[in-house]
Design an enzyme around this catalytic site. Structure first.
Site, PDB file in Angstrom:
ATOM      1  CG  HIS A   1      18.520  40.847  50.673  1.00 27.26           C
ATOM      2  ND1 HIS A   1      17.902  40.307  51.785  1.00 27.26           N
ATOM      3  CD2 HIS A   1      19.736  41.281  51.088  1.00 27.26           C
ATOM      4  CE1 HIS A   1      18.724  40.411  52.826  1.00 27.26           C
ATOM      5  NE2 HIS A   1      19.829  40.992  52.430  1.00 27.26           N
TER       6      HIS A   1
ATOM      7  CE  LYS B   1      21.244  43.240  55.223  1.00 22.91           C
ATOM      8  NZ  LYS B   1      21.953  41.946  55.394  1.00 22.91           N
TER       9      LYS B   1
END
Length: 215
Positions: free
Chosen positions: A112, A139
């Protein structure tokens, strides 16, 4: 699959929220919990659980030491959730992945960036590095400062199958919609949004219906 994000103070509240929603999966943001007792009550829902104990650096709700996070991951993995999410840059990544694979839980390895969307070359190298770790799903989530950032993040889908990639923020919503059609898992909010620009379950269903991708 659609994963509804569950934010709660206690396991009891988390279960109440799970029961109130109809979703393929439920991402339990365990870093939002204030009380970690009675984890065993989640066992009946384990096949639909994605357990995430997000670090503060990557958007977690509170500061937890690596030792505490590893302890909590170990306890949650005793109920064998379907997925466990751990950060690529985390020092406890290898230990969490080892325990997860031992109990049969699938691993989502995540990255992230709340500041920016790096250049495509940086994103591509990051994707390759993350894939080499052997996780079930990679991700990659970044912050969109302009519409062009969506294009860079969407391009990653050319090079990976088991990929979740999108931009956060109001300017990143188009990548979230694209991700909902090509990612193995799409994250939506139940009530309180866990990330900037996150769609609710109903918003996503309306969009997918319009696009002919209803779930």
């Amino acid at each position: 699959m659609i994963a509804t994000v569950i934010l709660a103070d206690s396991i009891k509240e988390a279960i109440e929220k799970i029961k109130s929603s109809s979703s393929d999966l439920y991402e339990l943001r365990a870093d939002s919990l204030k009380d970690y007792s009675k984890l065993e009550l989640l066992e009946p829902y384990s096949e639909k659980l994605v357990v995430t104990i997000r670090s503060k650096d990557e958007g977690g709700f509170k500061e937890l030491s690596d030792e505490k996070r590893l302890e909590l991951y170990s306890k949650f993995l005793e109920i064998k959730p379907r997925y466990v999410d751990v950060e690529f840059r985390s020092k406890i990544k290898d230990e969490v992945m080892e325990i997860a694979k031992r109990v049969g839980s699938r691993v989502i390895l995540s990255y992230h960036n709340f500041r920016e969307t790096p250049p495509f070359g940086v994103l591509y190298n990051l994707l390759e590095d993350m894939e080499s770790e052997g996780a079930d799903i990679v991700k990659i989530v970044t912050h969109a400062s302009s519409p062009k950032d969506n294009i860079r993040i969407i391009r990653l889908y050319e090079f990976a199958d088991n990929l979740i990639a999108f931009c956060m923020g109001s300017k990143g919503k188009i990548s979230r919609i694209f991700s909902s059609m090509y990612s193995p898992i799409t994250y939506v909010a139940l009530d309180k949004k866990a990330a900037p620009g996150q769609l609710t379950l109903e918003e996503l269903r309306v969009i997918l219906k319009i696009l002919g991708e209803g779930r």
